[in-house]
Design a protein around this motif. Structure first.
Motif, PDB file in Angstrom:
ATOM      1  N   UNK A 112      77.613  46.698  -3.808  1.00 34.91           N
ATOM      2  CA  UNK A 112      76.598  47.730  -3.612  1.00 34.91           C
ATOM      3  C   UNK A 112      75.427  47.159  -2.830  1.00 34.91           C
ATOM      4  N   UNK A 113      74.902  47.970  -1.905  1.00 32.53           N
ATOM      5  CA  UNK A 113      73.776  47.545  -1.070  1.00 32.53           C
ATOM      6  C   UNK A 113      72.959  48.778  -0.701  1.00 32.53           C
ATOM      7  N   UNK A 114      71.778  48.555  -0.152  1.00 31.81           N
ATOM      8  CA  UNK A 114      70.928  49.659   0.306  1.00 31.81           C
ATOM      9  C   UNK A 114      70.487  49.404   1.737  1.00 31.81           C
ATOM     10  N   UNK A 115      70.227  50.498   2.447  1.00 26.50           N
ATOM     11  CA  UNK A 115      69.663  50.435   3.795  1.00 26.50           C
ATOM     12  C   UNK A 115      68.677  51.578   3.927  1.00 26.50           C
ATOM     13  N   UNK A 116      67.401  51.250   4.121  1.00 24.66           N
ATOM     14  CA  UNK A 116      66.358  52.263   4.128  1.00 24.66           C
ATOM     15  C   UNK A 116      65.495  52.183   5.368  1.00 24.66           C
ATOM     16  N   UNK A 117      64.966  53.333   5.788  1.00 29.75           N
ATOM     17  CA  UNK A 117      63.918  53.361   6.803  1.00 29.75           C
ATOM     18  C   UNK A 117      62.581  52.938   6.213  1.00 29.75           C
ATOM     19  N   UNK A 118      62.527  52.855   4.880  1.00 27.22           N
ATOM     20  CA  UNK A 118      61.340  52.360   4.204  1.00 27.22           C
ATOM     21  C   UNK A 118      61.333  50.845   4.169  1.00 27.22           C
ATOM     22  N   UNK A 119      60.997  50.286   3.014  1.00 23.20           N
ATOM     23  CA  UNK A 119      60.903  48.824   2.931  1.00 23.20           C
ATOM     24  C   UNK A 119      61.735  48.287   1.784  1.00 23.20           C
ATOM     25  N   UNK A 120      62.178  47.043   1.946  1.00 23.93           N
ATOM     26  CA  UNK A 120      62.915  46.368   0.883  1.00 23.93           C
ATOM     27  C   UNK A 120      62.047  46.250  -0.365  1.00 23.93           C
ATOM     28  N   UNK A 121      60.751  46.001  -0.197  1.00 26.81           N
ATOM     29  CA  UNK A 121      59.867  45.833  -1.356  1.00 26.81           C
ATOM     30  C   UNK A 121      59.836  47.094  -2.210  1.00 26.81           C
ATOM     31  N   UNK A 122      59.770  48.258  -1.572  1.00 27.26           N
ATOM     32  CA  UNK A 122      59.756  49.519  -2.313  1.00 27.26           C
ATOM     33  C   UNK A 122      61.106  49.748  -2.997  1.00 27.26           C
ATOM     34  N   UNK A 123      62.198  49.437  -2.294  1.00 26.44           N
ATOM     35  CA  UNK A 123      63.523  49.569  -2.896  1.00 26.44           C
ATOM     36  C   UNK A 123      63.660  48.666  -4.115  1.00 26.44           C
ATOM     37  N   UNK A 124      63.189  47.437  -3.984  1.00 26.99           N
ATOM     38  CA  UNK A 124      63.269  46.479  -5.094  1.00 26.99           C
ATOM     39  C   UNK A 124      62.524  47.020  -6.306  1.00 26.99           C
ATOM     40  N   UNK A 125      61.340  47.545  -6.089  1.00 26.25           N
ATOM     41  CA  UNK A 125      60.535  48.083  -7.191  1.00 26.25           C
ATOM     42  C   UNK A 125      61.258  49.268  -7.844  1.00 26.25           C
ATOM     43  N   UNK A 126      61.815  50.138  -7.031  1.00 26.41           N
ATOM     44  CA  UNK A 126      62.525  51.311  -7.540  1.00 26.41           C
ATOM     45  C   UNK A 126      63.685  50.903  -8.445  1.00 26.41           C
ATOM     46  N   UNK A 127      64.501  49.971  -7.967  1.00 22.47           N
ATOM     47  CA  UNK A 127      65.685  49.570  -8.722  1.00 22.47           C
ATOM     48  C   UNK A 127      65.324  48.758  -9.957  1.00 22.47           C
ATOM     49  N   UNK A 128      64.282  47.967  -9.869  1.00 24.91           N
ATOM     50  CA  UNK A 128      63.848  47.206 -11.041  1.00 24.91           C
ATOM     51  C   UNK A 128      63.341  48.143 -12.134  1.00 24.91           C
ATOM     52  N   UNK A 129      62.593  49.172 -11.748  1.00 26.45           N
ATOM     53  CA  UNK A 129      62.088  50.144 -12.725  1.00 26.45           C
ATOM     54  C   UNK A 129      63.238  50.836 -13.440  1.00 26.45           C
ATOM     55  N   UNK A 130      64.327  51.049 -12.720  1.00 22.98           N
ATOM     56  CA  UNK A 130      65.478  51.749 -13.289  1.00 22.98           C
ATOM     57  C   UNK A 130      66.448  50.812 -14.000  1.00 22.98           C
ATOM     58  N   UNK A 131      66.183  49.496 -13.955  1.00 22.98           N
ATOM     59  CA  UNK A 131      67.081  48.530 -14.571  1.00 22.98           C
ATOM     60  C   UNK A 131      68.385  48.366 -13.816  1.00 22.98           C
ATOM     61  N   UNK A 132      68.351  48.594 -12.498  1.00 22.59           N
ATOM     62  CA  UNK A 132      69.570  48.585 -11.690  1.00 22.59           C
ATOM     63  C   UNK A 132      69.611  47.472 -10.648  1.00 22.59           C
ATOM     64  N   UNK A 133      68.555  46.700 -10.527  1.00 19.54           N
ATOM     65  CA  UNK A 133      68.499  45.738  -9.425  1.00 19.54           C
ATOM     66  C   UNK A 133      69.675  44.771  -9.432  1.00 19.54           C
ATOM     67  N   UNK A 134      70.118  44.344 -10.601  1.00 20.21           N
ATOM     68  CA  UNK A 134      71.188  43.349 -10.682  1.00 20.21           C
ATOM     69  C   UNK A 134      72.523  43.881 -10.196  1.00 20.21           C
ATOM     70  N   UNK A 135      72.648  45.179 -10.101  1.00 26.09           N
ATOM     71  CA  UNK A 135      73.905  45.767  -9.630  1.00 26.09           C
ATOM     72  C   UNK A 135      74.056  45.704  -8.118  1.00 26.09           C
ATOM     73  N   UNK A 136      72.985  45.433  -7.417  1.00 28.52           N
ATOM     74  CA  UNK A 136      72.996  45.481  -5.958  1.00 28.52           C
ATOM     75  C   UNK A 136      73.008  44.072  -5.373  1.00 28.52           C
ATOM     76  N   UNK A 137      73.940  43.860  -4.490  1.00 31.43           N
ATOM     77  CA  UNK A 137      74.092  42.562  -3.841  1.00 31.43           C
ATOM     78  C   UNK A 137      73.004  42.312  -2.802  1.00 31.43           C
TER      79      UNK A 137
END
Length: 222
Positions: A112-137
């Protein structure tokens, strides 16, 4: 066979609805959100089409200042108001269908990975809040290729970083233009159609269409 599921972030994983309250905090109507977000995408893509680049936060800030200044009867400090609203991207929550889907996809052995027009920092915060960051490579944004999706360079950057053939990567997005861009770049694509809208006929069609992200694991393993 799909090896990597590559997620768009804003609106696909992250729920932007909380930004309506941020707009109301500064005296603007909450219904301004779709107009502002669409304008941000338009301007970022326009820069890419012209061979230029600016990051998401800058484009979003400039666009919102213009919208606020043009509102009838609004007389606040556009710079401070925009900063308050744009900072709300760091406090987004994921959509309700995201956690179960991510856990199920990860359990199948897919990367699993993400690609955003936003920023990696915002994505990291989003996934950490949801307890999902470890699922993403891997978490990716468009700052390295300096080209907003749906430019082919953005998808090529992701494929290169993932070290995977394009047709082994499935992009998942709510935006038909993102699906179209991925398909034209050689990737597979799934359209997450949460609002049951018709798919625009001028775009390359998705490989899969789902209305709930939790349906994707079964679709891919069928």
């Amino acid at each position: 066979m799909i090896q990597v599921v590559l997620f768009d972030v804003n609106e696909t994983l992250g729920d932007l609805s909380c930004l309506r309250a941020r707009l109301e905090d500064v005296g603007a109507p909450g219904h301004l959100l779709p107009t502002w977000f669409a304008g941000t995408l338009r301007d970022g893509m326009g820069l890419t089409a012209a061979g230029a680049y600016a990051d998401f936060a800058e484009v979003a800030d400039c666009g919102l200042r213009s919208l606020l200044t043009g509102l009838d009867g609004w007389a606040g400090d556009a710079r401070r108001a925009s900063a308050h609203v744009v900072s709300g991207f760091t406090d987004l929550d994921v959509h309700p269908d995201v956690p179960d889907a991510v856990h199920a996809l990860h359990a199948t052995g897919l990367r699993l990975a993400t690609l955003t027009n936003g920023s990696v920092a915002v994505t990291e915060r989003l996934l950490e809040r949801a307890g999902l960051r470890a699922r993403f490579e891997t978490l990716l944004d468009v700052s390295a290729p300096r080209a907003w999706k749906p430019a082919a360079a953005a998808y090529r950057h992701a494929v290169d970083r993932l070290d995977t053939a394009p047709d082994r990567v499935l992009l998942v997005a709510v935006h038909p233009w993102d699906v179209d861009g991925a398909r034209r770049a050689g990737l597979r694509a799934a359209w997450l159609n949460r609002d049951a809208l018709p798919y625009p006929s001028m775009f390359e069609p998705p490989d899969h269409t789902i209305t709930d992200l939790r349906d994707l694991p079964d679709v891919l393993t069928a």
